[in-house]
Write a protein that holds these residues in place. Structure first.
Motif, short mmCIF file in Angstrom:
data_model
loop_
_atom_site.label_atom_id
_atom_site.label_comp_id
_atom_site.label_asym_id
_atom_site.label_seq_id
_atom_site.Cartn_x
_atom_site.Cartn_y
_atom_site.Cartn_z
N ASN A 1 0.84 -1.20 0.00
CA ASN A 1 0.00 0.00 0.00
C ASN A 1 0.87 1.25 0.00
O ASN A 1 1.89 1.29 0.67
CB ASN A 1 -0.91 0.03 1.23
CG ASN A 1 -2.11 -0.88 1.04
OD1 ASN A 1 -2.18 -1.63 0.07
ND2 ASN A 1 -3.04 -0.82 1.95
N MET A 2 0.43 2.24 -0.75
CA MET A 2 1.23 3.47 -0.89
C MET A 2 0.41 4.70 -0.56
O MET A 2 -0.81 4.69 -0.75
CB MET A 2 1.73 3.60 -2.32
CG MET A 2 2.75 2.58 -2.66
SD MET A 2 3.35 2.81 -4.32
CE MET A 2 4.49 1.45 -4.41
N ALA A 3 1.10 5.73 -0.11
CA ALA A 3 0.43 7.02 0.10
C ALA A 3 1.01 8.02 -0.91
O ALA A 3 0.41 8.28 -1.94
CB ALA A 3 0.61 7.48 1.53
N CYS A 4 2.23 8.55 -0.63
CA CYS A 4 2.76 9.59 -1.53
C CYS A 4 3.21 9.03 -2.87
O CYS A 4 3.10 9.70 -3.89
CB CYS A 4 3.90 10.35 -0.85
SG CYS A 4 5.42 9.38 -0.71
N GLY A 5 3.76 7.83 -2.89
CA GLY A 5 4.26 7.23 -4.13
C GLY A 5 5.58 7.83 -4.59
O GLY A 5 6.09 7.47 -5.64
N LEU A 6 6.13 8.74 -3.78
CA LEU A 6 7.31 9.49 -4.24
C LEU A 6 8.52 9.33 -3.32
O LEU A 6 9.52 10.02 -3.45
CB LEU A 6 6.97 10.99 -4.32
CG LEU A 6 5.87 11.35 -5.31
CD1 LEU A 6 5.42 12.80 -5.12
CD2 LEU A 6 6.36 11.13 -6.74
N GLY A 7 8.40 8.44 -2.34
CA GLY A 7 9.55 8.21 -1.46
C GLY A 7 9.62 9.12 -0.26
O GLY A 7 10.64 9.17 0.43
N VAL A 8 8.54 9.84 0.03
CA VAL A 8 8.59 10.85 1.09
C VAL A 8 8.00 10.36 2.41
O VAL A 8 8.53 10.64 3.48
CB VAL A 8 7.82 12.12 0.64
CG1 VAL A 8 7.81 13.18 1.74
CG2 VAL A 8 8.43 12.67 -0.63
N CYS A 9 6.91 9.59 2.38
CA CYS A 9 6.13 9.34 3.61
C CYS A 9 6.54 8.07 4.35
O CYS A 9 6.15 7.86 5.49
CB CYS A 9 4.65 9.27 3.26
SG CYS A 9 4.19 7.78 2.35
N MET A 10 7.30 7.21 3.74
CA MET A 10 7.72 5.92 4.31
C MET A 10 6.52 4.99 4.58
O MET A 10 6.60 4.07 5.38
CB MET A 10 8.51 6.10 5.62
CG MET A 10 9.76 6.95 5.47
SD MET A 10 10.92 6.31 4.24
CE MET A 10 11.76 5.04 5.20
N GLY A 11 5.42 5.22 3.87
CA GLY A 11 4.22 4.43 4.09
C GLY A 11 4.26 3.06 3.42
O GLY A 11 3.40 2.22 3.68
N CYS A 12 5.24 2.83 2.58
CA CYS A 12 5.21 1.62 1.74
C CYS A 12 6.39 0.69 1.99
O CYS A 12 6.70 -0.15 1.17
CB CYS A 12 5.24 2.04 0.28
SG CYS A 12 6.75 2.94 -0.13
N VAL A 13 7.07 0.88 3.15
CA VAL A 13 8.38 0.23 3.31
C VAL A 13 8.32 -1.30 3.37
O VAL A 13 7.31 -1.87 3.81
CB VAL A 13 9.13 0.75 4.56
CG1 VAL A 13 9.63 2.17 4.34
CG2 VAL A 13 8.28 0.64 5.80
N GLU B 1 13.32 -0.59 2.90
CA GLU B 1 13.39 0.20 1.66
C GLU B 1 11.98 0.56 1.21
O GLU B 1 11.01 -0.13 1.54
CB GLU B 1 14.14 -0.58 0.56
CG GLU B 1 15.62 -0.69 0.89
CD GLU B 1 16.48 -1.21 -0.25
OE1 GLU B 1 15.97 -1.40 -1.38
OE2 GLU B 1 17.68 -1.44 0.02
N ARG B 2 11.91 1.67 0.46
CA ARG B 2 10.60 2.16 0.01
C ARG B 2 10.22 1.47 -1.30
O ARG B 2 10.99 1.53 -2.27
CB ARG B 2 10.67 3.67 -0.21
CG ARG B 2 10.95 4.45 1.07
CD ARG B 2 11.55 5.79 0.75
NE ARG B 2 12.83 5.65 0.07
CZ ARG B 2 13.60 6.66 -0.31
NH1 ARG B 2 13.22 7.90 -0.07
NH2 ARG B 2 14.74 6.44 -0.93
N VAL B 3 9.06 0.84 -1.29
CA VAL B 3 8.62 0.12 -2.49
C VAL B 3 8.41 1.10 -3.64
O VAL B 3 8.73 0.81 -4.79
CB VAL B 3 7.35 -0.70 -2.19
CG1 VAL B 3 6.75 -1.28 -3.48
CG2 VAL B 3 7.69 -1.84 -1.24
N CYS B 4 7.93 2.32 -3.32
CA CYS B 4 7.61 3.26 -4.40
C CYS B 4 8.86 3.80 -5.09
O CYS B 4 8.83 4.11 -6.27
CB CYS B 4 6.75 4.41 -3.89
SG CYS B 4 7.58 5.44 -2.68
N LYS B 5 9.94 3.95 -4.33
CA LYS B 5 11.12 4.61 -4.90
C LYS B 5 12.26 3.62 -5.13
O LYS B 5 12.93 3.65 -6.16
CB LYS B 5 11.58 5.71 -3.94
CG LYS B 5 12.65 6.55 -4.48
CD LYS B 5 12.41 8.01 -4.23
CE LYS B 5 13.59 8.77 -4.83
NZ LYS B 5 13.19 10.03 -5.34
S1 FES Z 1 4.40 5.73 -0.58
FE1 FES Z 1 5.37 7.34 0.49
S2 FES Z 1 7.39 6.63 0.66
FE2 FES Z 1 6.47 5.14 -0.59
#
Ligand code: FES
Ligand code: FAD
Length: 281
Positions: free
Chosen positions: A233-245, A264-268
């Motif tokens: 699951n992702m929130a920002c998708g840009l590597g900023v929020c750490m929501g997808c680690v 590590e961040r799945v989005c970035k």
């Molecule tokens: S969704 Fe925010 S860091 Fe990956």
């Protein structure tokens, strides 16, 4: 370089019950996207409901027309709204995002793609690219689903010219059982497999339990390159929020504290990872 683009929705089609293919116009994304990368879509242009963009893998690109497609399951509000956006209207798309599959220098390699359910979405783009790079005769697709109705992209994979083997959990089509059993068979049955495991590359996307098993089988067979595409699951998708680690083996480079894993961040840093690096919780 990723960007924010207003992309025109060209069409939606229901490819199987509850699964939609949406065709979008965006030459910039089409030029840049690599297999395994994703886009983050704002599904409602005028409201903040849903607040977060929704991530979808790039499913196919059509360079001559500047078009790309997404293939997604109708799960909740975001995907339902997305499917209702009329042809001719725009959606806001950020992308292409993340690190896609490493296609490396694979001269002489045999490429095995293992798809589970909607995991077929990014693997369709991958199969197309691998065929163009290394020849379809070197690409095999193993694809599985709960039942025949839920099987995705079989015809598209076949149209690329690759060998496709199908499994269904309920036995309604193809091998009766799990797609990982097809992989096990292919990697361990010397009658079927003429290649040395050192020359095999495995790519997978699907439910985590399936990818974990793909990783285990590939490891046991001595396949040196197995890549998996995660859909945390992702929130920002840009590597900023750490929501997808995702937990990854080994210390962060330079860390001397003795930790033998890090996040590590799945989005970035992904969504595609080397399967050997993943800690499957
Ligand atoms: S969704 Fe925010 S860091 Fe990956
Ligand atoms: C890199 C990436 C690529 C993806 N590619 C595809 C694809 O090609 N096709 C496809 O069908 N789906 C894909 N997904 C999953 C897709 O993003 C979710 O199904 C979608 O966000 C659900 O949105 P919703 O508003 O309809 O559902 P919601 O009602 O918001 O959620 C329903 C369920 O979907 C899951 N979900 C919600 N948001 C996310 C999210 N941001 N990331 C992952 N799961 C979520 C949750 O587990 C939740 O229980 C991808 C996810 C990621 C991270």
């Amino acid at each position: 370089m990723k960007g924010i683009y207003n992309c025109e929705v060209i069409a939606h089609s229901e490819v199987s019950p509850g699964v939609i293919r949406s065709l979008l116009h965006c030459p910039e994304i089409v030029r840049q996207a690599q297999p395994g990368q994703f886009v983050n879509v704002r599904v409602a242009a005028t409201t903040t409901d849903p607040l977060l963009r929704r991530p979808f893998s790039v499913h196919a690109v059509y360079p001559n027309e500047g078009l790309f497609s997404l293939l997604y399951v109708l799960v909740g509000r975001g995907t339902a709204l997305m499917n209702k956006i009329a042809a001719g209207e725009n959606v806001s798309v950020v992308g292409p995002l993340g690190r896609g599959f490493d296609l490396g220098d694979s001269t002489g390699a045999q490429h095995i793609i293992v798809a589970g359910g909607c995991g077929a979405a990014p693997l369709h783009f991958l199969s197309d690219r691998l065929c163009a790079l290394w020849g379809c005769e070197n690409v095999k697709v193993l694809t599985g689903a709960r039942s025949k109705n839920a099987l995705l992209c079989e015809a598209e994979f076949i149209s690329h010219g690759v060998e496709v083997v199908v499994s269904t959990d309920d036995g309604s089509y193809g091998h009766h059982g799990l797609v990982t059993e097809l992989l096990q068979r292919r990697l361990f049955n010397s009658q079927l497999e003429t290649h040395n495991s050192q020359h095999i590359r495995v790519y997978s996307c699907g439910p985590n339990a399936m990818m974990r098993e793909v990783a285990r089988i590939a490891h046991e067979a001595g396949v040196p390159n197995c890549q998996v595409s995660l859909e945390n699951n992702m929130a920002c998708g840009l590597g900023v929020c750490m929501g997808c680690v995702q937990k990854i083996k080994g210390p962060v480079p330079g860390d001397t504290s003795g930790n033998n894993w890090h996040r590590e961040r799945v989005c970035k840093d992904g969504p595609v990872f080397n399967a050997e690096d993943i800690i499957w919780d």
